[in-house]
Write an enzyme that holds these catalytic residues in place. Structure first.
Site, PDB file in Angstrom:
ATOM      1  N   GLY A  38       0.779  -1.235   0.000  1.00 41.34           N
ATOM      2  CA  GLY A  38       0.000   0.000   0.000  1.00 41.34           C
ATOM      3  C   GLY A  38       0.806   1.279   0.000  1.00 41.34           C
ATOM      4  O   GLY A  38       0.283   2.348   0.314  1.00 41.34           O
ATOM      5  N   LYS A  39       2.078   1.199  -0.383  1.00 44.23           N
ATOM      6  CA  LYS A  39       2.928   2.402  -0.359  1.00 44.23           C
ATOM      7  C   LYS A  39       2.434   3.457  -1.345  1.00 44.23           C
ATOM      8  O   LYS A  39       2.383   4.643  -1.016  1.00 44.23           O
ATOM      9  CB  LYS A  39       4.389   2.020  -0.669  1.00 44.23           C
ATOM     10  CG  LYS A  39       5.027   1.088   0.347  1.00 44.23           C
ATOM     11  CD  LYS A  39       6.484   0.809   0.029  1.00 44.23           C
ATOM     12  CE  LYS A  39       6.677   0.214  -1.366  1.00 44.23           C
ATOM     13  NZ  LYS A  39       5.993  -1.094  -1.528  1.00 44.23           N
ATOM     14  N   THR A  40       2.096   3.022  -2.554  1.00 46.36           N
ATOM     15  CA  THR A  40       1.636   3.990  -3.556  1.00 46.36           C
ATOM     16  C   THR A  40       0.264   4.542  -3.181  1.00 46.36           C
ATOM     17  O   THR A  40      -0.016   5.732  -3.394  1.00 46.36           O
ATOM     18  CB  THR A  40       1.607   3.343  -4.945  1.00 46.36           C
ATOM     19  OG1 THR A  40       2.944   2.943  -5.296  1.00 46.36           O
ATOM     20  CG2 THR A  40       1.106   4.308  -6.001  1.00 46.36           C
ATOM     21  N   ARG A 181       8.281 -11.669  -7.316  1.00 47.51           N
ATOM     22  CA  ARG A 181       8.915 -10.358  -7.204  1.00 47.51           C
ATOM     23  C   ARG A 181       9.040  -9.962  -5.729  1.00 47.51           C
ATOM     24  O   ARG A 181      10.077  -9.446  -5.302  1.00 47.51           O
ATOM     25  CB  ARG A 181       8.100  -9.301  -7.964  1.00 47.51           C
ATOM     26  CG  ARG A 181       8.802  -7.954  -8.038  1.00 47.51           C
ATOM     27  CD  ARG A 181       7.897  -6.805  -8.439  1.00 47.51           C
ATOM     28  NE  ARG A 181       7.405  -6.884  -9.801  1.00 47.51           N
ATOM     29  CZ  ARG A 181       6.862  -5.839 -10.447  1.00 47.51           C
ATOM     30  NH1 ARG A 181       6.757  -4.665  -9.847  1.00 47.51           N
ATOM     31  NH2 ARG A 181       6.404  -5.983 -11.668  1.00 47.51           N
ATOM     32  N   ASN A 250     -32.571  30.789  -2.877  1.00 49.84           N
ATOM     33  CA  ASN A 250     -32.121  30.269  -4.175  1.00 49.84           C
ATOM     34  C   ASN A 250     -33.061  30.734  -5.290  1.00 49.84           C
ATOM     35  O   ASN A 250     -32.624  31.151  -6.365  1.00 49.84           O
ATOM     36  CB  ASN A 250     -32.077  28.742  -4.179  1.00 49.84           C
ATOM     37  CG  ASN A 250     -30.933  28.153  -3.396  1.00 49.84           C
ATOM     38  OD1 ASN A 250     -31.033  27.049  -2.868  1.00 49.84           O
ATOM     39  ND2 ASN A 250     -29.818  28.860  -3.313  1.00 49.84           N
ATOM     40  N   GLY A 256     -26.137  32.966   0.072  1.00 49.25           N
ATOM     41  CA  GLY A 256     -26.030  32.883   1.525  1.00 49.25           C
ATOM     42  C   GLY A 256     -27.371  32.900   2.224  1.00 49.25           C
ATOM     43  O   GLY A 256     -28.370  32.370   1.747  1.00 49.25           O
ATOM     44  N   GLU A 313     -22.437  27.017   5.097  1.00 47.80           N
ATOM     45  CA  GLU A 313     -21.998  27.567   3.819  1.00 47.80           C
ATOM     46  C   GLU A 313     -20.935  28.647   4.028  1.00 47.80           C
ATOM     47  O   GLU A 313     -20.833  29.251   5.112  1.00 47.80           O
ATOM     48  CB  GLU A 313     -23.207  28.143   3.071  1.00 47.80           C
ATOM     49  CG  GLU A 313     -22.913  28.769   1.705  1.00 47.80           C
ATOM     50  CD  GLU A 313     -22.295  27.809   0.694  1.00 47.80           C
ATOM     51  OE1 GLU A 313     -21.223  27.242   0.993  1.00 47.80           O
ATOM     52  OE2 GLU A 313     -22.858  27.672  -0.408  1.00 47.80           O
ATOM     53  N   HIS A 378     -23.765  22.410   1.368  1.00 46.89           N
ATOM     54  CA  HIS A 378     -23.980  23.600   0.546  1.00 46.89           C
ATOM     55  C   HIS A 378     -23.023  23.591  -0.638  1.00 46.89           C
ATOM     56  O   HIS A 378     -22.065  22.823  -0.666  1.00 46.89           O
ATOM     57  CB  HIS A 378     -23.768  24.860   1.387  1.00 46.89           C
ATOM     58  CG  HIS A 378     -24.590  24.880   2.647  1.00 46.89           C
ATOM     59  ND1 HIS A 378     -25.822  25.475   2.726  1.00 46.89           N
ATOM     60  CD2 HIS A 378     -24.348  24.365   3.894  1.00 46.89           C
ATOM     61  CE1 HIS A 378     -26.315  25.328   3.952  1.00 46.89           C
ATOM     62  NE2 HIS A 378     -25.430  24.660   4.674  1.00 46.89           N
ATOM     63  N   GLN A 379     -23.260  24.486  -1.596  1.00 44.69           N
ATOM     64  CA  GLN A 379     -22.499  24.472  -2.842  1.00 44.69           C
ATOM     65  C   GLN A 379     -20.991  24.614  -2.616  1.00 44.69           C
ATOM     66  O   GLN A 379     -20.206  23.784  -3.093  1.00 44.69           O
ATOM     67  CB  GLN A 379     -22.981  25.596  -3.757  1.00 44.69           C
ATOM     68  CG  GLN A 379     -22.248  25.656  -5.098  1.00 44.69           C
ATOM     69  CD  GLN A 379     -22.947  26.551  -6.095  1.00 44.69           C
ATOM     70  OE1 GLN A 379     -23.513  26.101  -7.070  1.00 44.69           O
ATOM     71  NE2 GLN A 379     -22.914  27.860  -5.847  1.00 44.69           N
ATOM     72  N   TYR A 415      -6.490   3.956  -6.171  1.00 41.82           N
ATOM     73  CA  TYR A 415      -5.708   5.153  -6.499  1.00 41.82           C
ATOM     74  C   TYR A 415      -6.589   6.327  -6.905  1.00 41.82           C
ATOM     75  O   TYR A 415      -6.149   7.243  -7.574  1.00 41.82           O
ATOM     76  CB  TYR A 415      -4.731   4.862  -7.639  1.00 41.82           C
ATOM     77  CG  TYR A 415      -3.629   3.881  -7.283  1.00 41.82           C
ATOM     78  CD1 TYR A 415      -3.344   3.565  -5.960  1.00 41.82           C
ATOM     79  CD2 TYR A 415      -2.888   3.266  -8.278  1.00 41.82           C
ATOM     80  CE1 TYR A 415      -2.351   2.662  -5.641  1.00 41.82           C
ATOM     81  CE2 TYR A 415      -1.872   2.358  -7.970  1.00 41.82           C
ATOM     82  CZ  TYR A 415      -1.617   2.061  -6.639  1.00 41.82           C
ATOM     83  OH  TYR A 415      -0.625   1.163  -6.332  1.00 41.82           O
TER      84      TYR A 415
END
Length: 474
Positions: A38-40, A181, A250, A256, A313, A378-379, A415
């Site tokens: 798990g090094k990478t 290996r 909105n 806000g 937000e 929130h966005q 990854y």
């Protein structure tokens, strides 16, 4: 980058240049461990985290240098300890990677480099330490030790079989070759030792987080690295992100505020409850901000939920509850400054996206510790989360699209992160504002000067605010 001072030490007939390592000098993170530990995974995740919190970081994977050098991988024979040619090539690749590390940290302005390789011998690690001393870098080792055969096998199947090394092999051949290996490294593997390596700074992660050993943490960056690595896990899970239902503000195009849900927002909340129920998610946790619109959305789920003030937000300061057109009319300079650098721009008496990332870091750490979580937010907050999981830059972050009434299912992979978007079929206003063409010929916007800042109706009152200084730096 003026971080180091040169000291010349005599070395017999020649001279070697050493650098005195300052408190804020760059850091070289060095992975240690056998293949398939798990090094990478750790390197990529750590790089993503550090960049997200504003620390310029880059990963240098020695295996990739080897693939570029060899082009075609034949078999595990290349990694045999008695393969002189293979040893020579691997040494050359490691040195090439270290040269690029030097370039990144000393010339390009990087603060952290992650040297991703096995580095299983004390001799190799000593070479890296000497390299760091000669260049004024601090070194922090991250060793991953795993004896769990099931975890190792899972890592080989999920990650290694997709490697370019095995693109032309069937599964059985690839697994057999990779296991051989690993054997090539085992005979010479020297783990970090509490006595022999007591002067080194390191964290030792055993069996993917069951136990940790931490030694000689010397500075803030190293403590952040330890803090982060002790919070992540590899348990399969999904994170669901969505914004609150459409709010009354909105519908009026105002930013806000703390208004409740519109009729369409309430309908979305009902459909969200059904969607989550249909997913049949085990031990789901639900998090919201402390604002009405997220709480009202969560209420329709009819499950327990937890409120986080940190999930509120972004604070638009004096511009709260205004329309963008009103901001442009009343505060034209502020409007233009934000367009020039939306990530770092701070609303007068408010926040920037950069501030928001810092506010969200503790939430992100807790999110990393959890399994299945639904975050109703929130966005701007959702953009920060997406930038972390999808590895987006600070320049990309403020323009990520996070539409209302849409659920994003994020499934962390080896990854990266798999993203599924689910629109729940309720119309809403579009609150996304595209990146403006600032300073481009023919554009109505322009790059601002220091004179523009001096004439601003807002900046004199908020002269200590960094957002008022952006124009002077550009």
């Amino acid at each position: 980058m003026e971080l180091v001072a040169a000291v010349i030490k005599p070395d017999h007939s020649c001279f070697t240049t050493y650098f005195l390592c300052m408190t804020n000098c760059p850091t070289l993170i060095v992975t240690v461990g056998l293949p398939a530990r798990g090094k990478t995974y750790i390197s990529k995740k750590l790089t993503r985290y550090l960049n997200w919190i504003g620390v310029p970081t880059k990963e240098f994977n020695v295996g990739q240098y080897r693939r570029e050098c060899l082009k075609i991988y034949k078999s595990f024979e290349f990694f045999r300890p008695d393969n002189e040619e293979g040893l020579k090539i691997r040494r050359q690749c490691a040195l090439a990677a270290l040269n690029d590390v030097r370039q990144y940290l000393s010339v390009e302005g990087g603060q952290v480099a992650v040297f991703d390789a096995t580095n299983t011998t004390r001799e190799r690690r000593s070479t890296i330490v000497k390299f760091a001393e000669q260049n004024g870098f601090k070194v922090f080792f991250v060793e991953s030790v795993c004896e769990d055969a099931d975890v190792i096998a899972q890592n080989i199947v999920q990650v290694k079989l997709g490697s370019p090394d095995y693109i032309h092999c069937n599964t059985e051949e690839a697994i057999e070759d990779f296991m051989k290996r690993i054997k090539c490294y085992e005979s010479s593997y020297q783990t970090l030792d509490e006595v022999l390596d007591r002067d080194l700074s390191y964290i030792k992660i055993m069996d993917v987080g069951r136990r940790y050993l931490v030694n000689r943490v010397l500075d803030h960056i190293q403590s952040r690295i330890v803090y982060y690595l002790m919070n992540i896990h590899i348990t399969p899970r999904s994170i669901y992100l969505c914004r609150h239902g459409e709010s009354d503000l909105n519908t009026k195009g105002r930013i806000g505020g703390d208004s409740g849900l519109s009729a369409r927002g309430k309908e979305f909340a009902k459909r969200l409850g059904k969607f989550i129920q249909d997913q049949n998610i085990t031990d789901l946790k639900v998090w919201t901000s402390q604002m009405k619109r997220t709480i009202q959305t969560a209420e329709c789920l009819e499950v327990p939920y937890e409120q986080w003030k940190s999930l509120n937000e972004i604070d638009a300061g004096v511009c709260e509850e205004m329309m963008y057109e009103e901001i442009q009319e009343h505060y034209p300079l502020e409007f233009a400054l934000r367009d020039q650098d939306k990530y770092r721009y701070r609303y007068p008496k408010g926040e920037s996206y950069e501030d928001l990332v810092q506010r969200l870091e503790p939430v992100m750490m807790e999110l990393e510790r959890q399994e299945n979580v639904l975050v109703i937010c929130h966005q701007a907050v959702m953009r920060c989360f997406l930038a972390y999981f999808l590895d987006k830059t600070a320049e990309e972050l403020p323009y990520l699209k996070c539409p209302l009434h849409t659920v994003l299912k994020l499934t962390p992979m080896a990854y990266g992160c798999k993203v599924e978007s689910v629109y729940l079929g309720v119309d809403s206003v579009n609150t996304h504002r595209d990146r403006p063409e600032v300073g481009i010929p023919g554009s109505t916007q322009k790059c601002l000067s220091a004179d523009d800042v001096d004439n601003s109706p807002l900046c004199p009152a908020f002269s200590a605010d960094p957002s008022c200084l952006i124009a002077q730096k550009m």
